[in-house]
Design an enzyme around this catalytic site. Structure first.
Site, PDB file in Angstrom:
ATOM      1  N   ASP A 151       0.797  -1.145  -0.174  1.00 32.03           N
ATOM      2  CA  ASP A 151      -0.149   0.102  -0.113  1.00 32.03           C
ATOM      3  C   ASP A 151       0.786   1.388   0.065  1.00 32.03           C
ATOM      4  OD1 ASP A 151       1.048   0.069   2.573  1.00 32.03           O
ATOM      5  OD2 ASP A 151      -0.860   0.420   3.571  1.00 32.03           O
ATOM      6  N   GLY A 152       2.177   1.346  -0.129  1.00 31.89           N
ATOM      7  CA  GLY A 152       3.197   2.244   0.011  1.00 31.89           C
ATOM      8  C   GLY A 152       3.558   2.520   1.035  1.00 31.89           C
ATOM      9  N   GLU A 153       3.294   2.118   2.054  1.00 34.62           N
ATOM     10  CA  GLU A 153       3.802   2.536   3.523  1.00 34.62           C
ATOM     11  C   GLU A 153       5.258   1.819   3.636  1.00 34.62           C
ATOM     12  OE1 GLU A 153       1.484   1.058   6.785  1.00 34.62           O
ATOM     13  OE2 GLU A 153      -0.279   2.193   6.459  1.00 34.62           O
TER      14      GLU A 153
ATOM     15  N   ARG B  77      14.794  25.781  -0.119  1.00 42.95           N
ATOM     16  CA  ARG B  77      14.539  26.913  -0.832  1.00 42.95           C
ATOM     17  C   ARG B  77      13.306  27.628  -0.156  1.00 42.95           C
ATOM     18  NH1 ARG B  77      15.320  24.626  -6.559  1.00 42.95           N
ATOM     19  NH2 ARG B  77      14.738  22.634  -5.477  1.00 42.95           N
TER      20      ARG B  77
ATOM     21  N   HIS C 112      20.997  25.955   0.800  1.00 39.68           N
ATOM     22  CA  HIS C 112      20.568  27.105  -0.043  1.00 39.68           C
ATOM     23  C   HIS C 112      20.413  28.529   0.674  1.00 39.68           C
ATOM     24  CE1 HIS C 112      19.667  28.485  -4.109  1.00 39.68           C
ATOM     25  NE2 HIS C 112      18.372  28.844  -3.592  1.00 39.68           N
TER      26      HIS C 112
ATOM     27  N   LYS D  13      20.054  38.043 -13.687  1.00 41.83           N
ATOM     28  CA  LYS D  13      18.849  37.158 -14.267  1.00 41.83           C
ATOM     29  C   LYS D  13      17.737  37.496 -13.429  1.00 41.83           C
ATOM     30  CE  LYS D  13      18.550  33.517 -10.892  1.00 41.83           C
ATOM     31  NZ  LYS D  13      18.177  31.958 -10.879  1.00 41.83           N
TER      32      LYS D  13
END
Length: 304
Positions: free
Chosen positions: A36-38, A95, A129, A191
């Site tokens: 189930d992705g766990e 970020r 960052h 930029k």
């Protein structure tokens, strides 16, 4: 107090290199994903009463790797570990240290709070960052900067006729450090960002005509900034021998194709992010293991 090194699955080679640098075996961790992705995490070492160092950069998929780190921390705490240290060579969500509008989440602060719930006593991070994110940490933070190592790796390409290039105003201080260490002039590209992966260049300050550019930045995600910078210096007449130096080479989405089309000659990066594909240009990797090992030794020796 004995030290145990454990690594998640985000960058196992770096975990192994760090364990070797510390002269210790890498502890066993069983990682499994249920249908189930766990995620399931089991620490297969006796960590009771020990200092435990968990190595896990929160690289893509960021959420899954962050959760894996927290699950490892919980497993160690429940197994009786005396102290936990998180070594996060690449810190995802760095970020998101400010809200661009009133409806935005403060992702960087939220991730720090999640890590604090993991009962870590200290964290080791590499080249965040945004340095302002340090103010979000309630726990002690060892903030490491590998710029001096990367600059030395770039030195063979930094003889007479080279120039350090900052791809935007945010990277100027970093580029100045490279320029001082390598004894090179500095050029700066102005930029503006038009989207999460697109930028436009407004101008170039400094001389690059006939010179070999060394473009430096703390991270490369989709490479929009680096590609635009390379195109700008090429149009300004630089030599077609471009070196790019970065701490975190995420290289997601169209990044590799963009860098190949410019084209750049070589990329120099650390191993904070594992390389998952072959690159169509030279790639030199500078290991973070000695830098991380030195920081861990300093911190653990202070506790004795």
């Amino acid at each position: 107090m004995e030290l145990t090194i454990l690594s998640g699955g985000a960058n196992l080679p770096l975990g192994e290199a760090l364990a070797r640098a510390l002269g210790r075996p890498l502890g066993r961790v069983h990682l499994e994903r249920f249908p189930d992705g766990e995620q399931y995490v089991e620490i297969q070492e006796d960590v009771r009463g020990r200092n435990v160092c968990l190595v896990q950069p929160t690289v893509p998929p960021v959420g899954e790797n962050l959760l894996e780190l927290l699950l490892m921390a919980d497993a160690c705490w429940r197994a009786g570990a005396a102290r936990l240290m998180a070594v996060v060579p690449y810190f995802g969500y760095a970020r998101q240290d400010r809200r661009p509008n009133p409806g935005a989440a403060l992702g960087g602060k939220l991730v720090v709070e999640l890590l604090e719930r993991g009962r870590f006593e200290r964290m080791v991070a590499v080249h965040l960052h945004t340095p302002s994110l340090e103010g979000c940490f309630g726990m002690p933070l060892e903030h490491l900067d590998p710029a001096h190592l990367l600059a030395e790796a770039a030195r063979p390409h930094a003889g007479p006729g080279a120039v350090v290039v900052s791809p935007d105003l945010g990277a100027v201080k970093l580029a100045e450090r490279y320029a001082r260490q390598l004894g090179l002039p500095l050029a700066i590209v102005h930029k503006s960002r038009t989207s999460g992966s697109e930028v436009s260049v407004r101008g170039l300050v400094g001389e690059v005509e006939g010179l070999r550019p060394i473009i430096v930045d703390d991270m490369i995600s989709t490479a929009g900034t680096i590609a635009a910078t390379a195109e700008t210096v090429l149009k300004a007449g630089c030599a077609p021998d471009i070196t790019v130096v970065t701490t975190h080479a995420l290289l997601v989405g169209p990044a590799v194709e963009r860098l190949h089309q410019v084209p750049i000659r070589r990329l120099i990066s650390t191993d904070s992010v594992p390389l998952t594909r072959a690159l169509p240009f030279q790639h030199q990797v500078v290991s973070l293991a000695p830098l991380l090992a030195d920081a861990i030794c300093r911190v653990t020796s202070e506790r004795r």
